[in-house]
Design an enzyme around this catalytic site. Structure first.
Site, PDB file in Angstrom:
ATOM      1  N   GLU A   1      -7.719  -7.440  -8.676  1.00 47.81           N
ATOM      2  CA  GLU A   1      -9.351  -7.185  -7.530  1.00 47.81           C
ATOM      3  C   GLU A   1     -10.126  -6.293  -8.488  1.00 47.81           C
ATOM      4  O   GLU A   1      -9.603  -5.828  -9.095  1.00 47.81           O
ATOM      5  CB  GLU A   1      -9.356  -6.695  -6.534  1.00 47.81           C
TER       6      GLU A   1
ATOM      7  N   ASN B   1     -11.662  -8.692  -1.475  1.00 48.44           N
ATOM      8  CA  ASN B   1     -13.418  -8.704  -0.851  1.00 48.44           C
ATOM      9  C   ASN B   1     -14.842  -8.349  -1.640  1.00 48.44           C
ATOM     10  O   ASN B   1     -15.768  -9.393  -1.787  1.00 48.44           O
ATOM     11  CB  ASN B   1     -13.242  -7.577   0.210  1.00 48.44           C
TER      12      ASN B   1
ATOM     13  N   ASN C   1     -12.684 -15.514   0.771  1.00 45.70           N
ATOM     14  CA  ASN C   1     -11.641 -14.578   0.722  1.00 45.70           C
ATOM     15  C   ASN C   1     -11.521 -14.029   2.223  1.00 45.70           C
ATOM     16  O   ASN C   1     -13.083 -14.007   2.428  1.00 45.70           O
ATOM     17  CB  ASN C   1     -11.299 -13.829  -0.140  1.00 45.70           C
ATOM     18  N   GLU C   2     -11.036 -14.191   2.919  1.00 43.09           N
ATOM     19  CA  GLU C   2     -10.945 -13.481   4.667  1.00 43.09           C
ATOM     20  C   GLU C   2     -11.939 -13.801   5.221  1.00 43.09           C
ATOM     21  O   GLU C   2     -12.307 -12.814   5.710  1.00 43.09           O
ATOM     22  CB  GLU C   2     -10.458 -12.063   4.500  1.00 43.09           C
TER      23      GLU C   2
ATOM     24  N   TYR D   1      -0.518  -6.839   5.288  1.00 44.62           N
ATOM     25  CA  TYR D   1      -0.317  -5.513   4.642  1.00 44.62           C
ATOM     26  C   TYR D   1       0.834  -5.052   5.630  1.00 44.62           C
ATOM     27  O   TYR D   1       0.485  -5.005   7.151  1.00 44.62           O
ATOM     28  CB  TYR D   1      -1.430  -4.479   4.288  1.00 44.62           C
TER      29      TYR D   1
ATOM     30  N   GLU E   1      -2.062 -12.598  -0.275  1.00 45.01           N
ATOM     31  CA  GLU E   1      -2.009 -11.313  -0.161  1.00 45.01           C
ATOM     32  C   GLU E   1      -1.372 -10.559   0.676  1.00 45.01           C
ATOM     33  O   GLU E   1      -0.957 -11.028   1.936  1.00 45.01           O
ATOM     34  CB  GLU E   1      -3.680 -10.389   0.040  1.00 45.01           C
TER      35      GLU E   1
ATOM     36  N   GLN F   1      -1.399  -5.313  -4.898  1.00 44.34           N
ATOM     37  CA  GLN F   1      -2.408  -5.839  -5.716  1.00 44.34           C
ATOM     38  C   GLN F   1      -1.594  -5.577  -7.422  1.00 44.34           C
ATOM     39  O   GLN F   1       0.026  -5.619  -7.714  1.00 44.34           O
ATOM     40  CB  GLN F   1      -3.601  -5.583  -6.330  1.00 44.34           C
TER      41      GLN F   1
HETATM   42  O1  AHR Z   1      -6.221  -5.840  -2.038  1.00 42.89           O
HETATM   43  C1  AHR Z   1      -7.372  -5.320  -0.854  1.00 42.89           C
HETATM   44  C2  AHR Z   1      -8.150  -5.541  -0.337  1.00 42.89           C
HETATM   45  O2  AHR Z   1      -7.105  -6.162   1.500  1.00 42.89           O
HETATM   46  C3  AHR Z   1      -8.743  -7.107  -0.270  1.00 42.89           C
HETATM   47  O3  AHR Z   1     -10.530  -6.950  -1.377  1.00 42.89           O
HETATM   48  C4  AHR Z   1      -8.935  -7.635   1.337  1.00 42.89           C
HETATM   49  O4  AHR Z   1      -8.947  -9.651   0.370  1.00 42.89           O
HETATM   50  C5  AHR Z   1      -7.714  -7.087   2.123  1.00 42.89           C
HETATM   51  O5  AHR Z   1      -8.478  -6.993   3.087  1.00 42.89           O
END
Ligand code: AHR
Length: 505
Positions: A27, A72, A172-173, A244, A292, A353
């Protein structure tokens, strides 16, 4: 000591392992691109300004497809800013990360870097501040051979052949209130469907990923998937999952069980997708792009790193630069186990990432690049997990966690490659105090030999590789493995991740 027993039988299979399971994510965020993969002036920089030490590590990591350019970031991105003569590219605000984007790296440069590392491009379109028209323009610019203004512009910008990008993410999201252009499931489902239909009219060969939930903890989780797929089921190939994990309030026991949450997340999304399939009377199956996933200390970002201020928009600031511990890598390895266990439905995934930003690879400007603890389970799993995932019968002792209830102390998955004769078993011991004695019934495999057994563990579970101690943690040969008649036994130390490689003799 706890005990666990697994039985491997190549006749019982979950499904084929898609190489795209070992994807990653770059990103425009912090120092992932600038001062990460791209640093003109660095002693190892090639003619295009890409760090060759980073290229070598990315190749060693074994990354298949790479999602780009966000995240994002993509929800405010104007793709045309980042193509054409570099001197003419505008500098813009990146509202997602409160940074300045110079646009010195764009589609052309990133594609060139991907060729160097041998990975496929997975491109996201902006459905935050933009819509159908801009997505179609980008697809035409990227994938049409010649003969239109946009295709000819690409050729003028130095790329004669089309990029031929297969995988596309529809935003995205979009469920997240933090997302620029955040929408309700109904609104997003409608625009995603219109965008997908238009994109397929232009290039029917593409594969499309619609946004699922940003995590299983989102208040809209489940309903979001149902509504979005209700609008897009016939238009897309994948629905995304993002997750995450972090250790919270010193609760290592729950953190080590994060894979249980990932298993439940995947199974819930599969159930929801199959529900929509049944309602639609469809023959088509929607799979998951887990695009992700990682350990990420989000609280540290919110509390320490976050940039604010109308006059404070730095270029490539240090953001999300988590230093990963052994415990983090053990959890990370268990997340890979979870993905592999669901190989029949998770057919694409992206480690978020790749460089500097919550990454397995770290760099210093004008300095070294090094492997974080999480590098090791990824690289070994990517190399060894080929063929199919086996349906493993696992019996293990359990322990209680505050967050996930009673969970097995050991988790495992096995893969088998009939062509090469390779069988691999990946295991974690979640106990903080006890070894786990593992017995693996391999009788159904016929005669096999042990090729290698590597374990990641440390007396200090919070040890990490850092600039000053770049090789502090790594893999060690696990000397406890023994081959008996129809069985392999081995001991897993507390808080450890292990890869066992077997080969048919
Ligand atoms: O990977 C970091 C961020 O986490 C990304 O930009 C977003 O898609 C997610 O919230």
């Amino acid at each position: 000591m706890s005990t666990a027993r697994l039985t491997l039988d190549p006749h019982f299979q979950v499904g084929a392992i898609n190489r795209r399971l070992f994807g990653s994510f770059v990103e425009h965020l912090g120092r992932c691109v600038y001062d990460g993969i791209y640093e003109p002036g660095h002693p190892t920089a090639d003619a295009e300004g890409f760090r060759e030490d980073v290229i070598d590590l990315v190749k060693e990591l074994g990354v298949s497809a790479i999602r780009y350019p966000g995240g994002n970031f993509v929800s405010g991105f104007r793709w045309e800013d980042s193509v054409g003569p570099r001197a003419e590219r505008p500098t813009r605000l990146d509202l997602a990360w409160h940074s300045t984007e110079t646009n010195q790296i764009g589609l052309h440069e990133f594609s060139s870097w991907l060729e160097k590392v041998g990975s496929e491009l997975m491109l996201a379109v902006n459905l935050g501040t933009r819509g159908v028209a801009e997505a179609l323009d980008l697809l035409e610019y990227a994938n049409l051979g010649n003969g239109t203004a946009l295709a000819e512009q690409r050729i003028k910008n130095g790329k004669r052949d089309a990029f031929g990008i297969k995988m596309w993410c529809l935003g995205n999201e979009m469920d997240g209130p933090w997302q620029l252009g955040h929408r309700s499931a109904d609104d997003y489902g409608k625009i995603a469907s219109r965008t997908a239909k238009g994109m397929r009219q232009l290039d029917p060969s593409i594969e499309l990923v619609v946004c699922g939930s940003s995590s299983a903890q989102m208040p809209t989780f489940g309903e979001w998937e149902r509504v979005v797929l209700g609008h897009t089921y016939d238009d897309v190939d994948y629905i995304s999952c993002h997750a995450y994990y972090e250790e919270k309030d010193g609760d290592l026991g729950s953190f080590l069980a994060s894979g249980v949450n990932m298993d439940r997340f995947i199974e819930s999304v599969v159930a929801t997708a199959d529900h929509v399939k049944a309602v639609n009377g469809s023959d088509k199956t929607i799979n998951i792009s887990f695009d992700e996933w990682n350990v990420w200390y989000i609280d540290r970002f919110e509390g320490v790193d976050k940039i604010t201020g109308i006059d404070n928009w730095p270029v490539a600031p240090r953001l999300l630069e988590d230093a990963y511990t052994v415990a983090d890598a053990v959890v990370f390895g268990s997340l890979l186990i979870s993905l592999l266990k669901h190989a029949d439905r998770v057919t694409s995934a992206s480690l978020a990432q790749l460089v500097n930003v919550i990454a397995p690879i770290m760099t210093e400007p004008n300095g070294p690049a090094w492997r974080q603890s999480t590098f090791f389970p990824f690289a070994l799993t990517s190399r060894l997990a080929t063929g199919v995932t086996l349906e493993v019968k696992l019996e293990a002792d359990s322990y209680d966690t505050a967050v996930y209830g009673t969970v097995p102390l050991v988790d495992a998955v096995a893969t088998h490659d009939a062509t090469s004769g390779a069988t691999s078993v990946f295991l974690v011991n979640r106990s903080q105090t006890e070894d786990a004695l593992i017995t693996i019934d391999i009788a159904a495999l016929g005669p096999v030999g042990i090729v290698d057994v590597q374990t990641l563990t440390d007396a200090d579970v919070y040890a990490a590789n850092t600039l000053d101690a770049r090789d502090r943690v790594g893999l060690e040969v696990n000397a406890s493995a023994a081959l008996g008649t129809g069985v392999v036994t081995l001991t897993l130390p507390p808080v450890s991740w292990t890869a066992l490689a077997l080969r048919t003799e």
